[in-house]
Design a protein around this motif. Structure first.
Motif, PDB file in Angstrom:
ATOM      1  N   ASN A 180      35.032 -28.539 -16.855  1.00 33.50           N
ATOM      2  CA  ASN A 180      34.583 -27.547 -15.872  1.00 33.50           C
ATOM      3  C   ASN A 180      34.145 -28.207 -14.574  1.00 33.50           C
ATOM      4  OD1 ASN A 180      35.086 -25.524 -17.717  1.00 33.50           O
ATOM      5  ND2 ASN A 180      32.949 -25.234 -18.305  1.00 33.50           N
ATOM      6  N   ASP A 221      38.650 -24.137 -15.960  1.00 32.57           N
ATOM      7  CA  ASP A 221      37.977 -23.183 -16.845  1.00 32.57           C
ATOM      8  C   ASP A 221      38.394 -23.558 -18.257  1.00 32.57           C
ATOM      9  OD1 ASP A 221      36.706 -21.068 -18.035  1.00 32.57           O
ATOM     10  OD2 ASP A 221      38.200 -19.578 -17.431  1.00 32.57           O
ATOM     11  N   GLN A 235      41.626 -23.573 -11.698  1.00 27.98           N
ATOM     12  CA  GLN A 235      41.131 -22.436 -10.946  1.00 27.98           C
ATOM     13  C   GLN A 235      41.553 -22.501  -9.476  1.00 27.98           C
ATOM     14  OE1 GLN A 235      39.188 -19.853 -12.777  1.00 27.98           O
ATOM     15  NE2 GLN A 235      40.503 -21.108 -14.093  1.00 27.98           N
TER      16      GLN A 235
END
Length: 231
Positions: free
Chosen positions: A203, A208, A230
């Motif tokens: 992360n 994610d 992301q």
């Protein structure tokens, strides 16, 4: 002190016989195919090893990159897949030279235990750059903090029993115990992670991440993670 790359450049005793090796790579290819989405057309297998069954993956994709740091392994791959036009053999430098936002999925299986935390961070930065938005990184065979070589041996024996090479597995484990693998594993150690700590690392690099219910390959005591790039 011998490095892991130097070790994998040698004729290693990590497989107990030819059947073990074949079933190992069949299992990996099947698991990668199951993890791949229909839209994942450009695939990279990082630290792929000899990838005996990679042609099974290549049939359903536009391009399959097989990336390995050991020169002897890459030569075997070149020989094996010279007639498969959509399989490309590359090293880590070639990986860094690929276009950014290019890959649909990267699979890193049974590699991170041989990397330091700093090397892992560098690899994640490269993966983040090369994946498309919403592209996925699959990181498998991660060793939990509590798993030991005894767990690995037990998982191999279970795999051998199902695969019909149990006697060879017993003798092979003895051979591995007496080999340089045990020595180098003791000298260099293997990187281990907690589930939560590993997700935090992914992360922190812009993914994610979640743990998947099944690991790639036969050793289900180890962990597998999916990390989506992301925006």
């Amino acid at each position: 002190m011998q490095s892991w790359i130097e070790y994998w450049n040698l004729d290693t005793p990590i497989y107990v016989n030819a059947r073990h090796k074949q079933l190992h790579y069949q299992s990996i290819a099947a698991d990668i195919k199951n993890l791949r989405r229909p839209s994942d057309r450009i695939v990279l297998d990082y630290g792929c090893g000899e990838a005996l069954c990679a042609d099974e993956i290549a049939r359903s994709v536009t391009c399959l990159y097989l990336c390995d740091g050991a020169e002897t392994v890459r030569q075997k791959l070149e020989n094996r897949f010279s007639d498969v036009s959509n399989v490309k053999i590359i090293d880590s430098v070639d990986f860094q030279d690929l276009k950014d936002n290019f890959l649909d999925i990267i699979v890193i299986n049974s590699v991170l235990q041989y990397l330091t935390k700093a090397e892992f961070d560098t690899l994640l930065e490269t993966c983040m750059a090369k994946l498309k938005i919403d592209g996925r990184l699959i990181v498998a065979d991660i060793i939990p903090l509590s798993v030991s070589a005894i767990n690995d041996a037990y998982a191999l024996l279970q795999f051998a029993f199902k695969g019909g090479f149990l006697f060879a597995a017993f003798t092979g484990l003895l051979r591995i115990f007496l080999s340089d693998y045990r020595k180098i594993r003791s000298e260099l150690e293997l990187s281990t992670y907690s589930e939560g700590g590993f997700i935090q690392i992914l992360n922190a690099h812009g993914f994610d991440a979640q743990r998947l219910s099944k690991n790639i390959g036969h050793n289900q005591a180890r962990m597998c993670f999916e990390a989506v790039k992301q925006n």
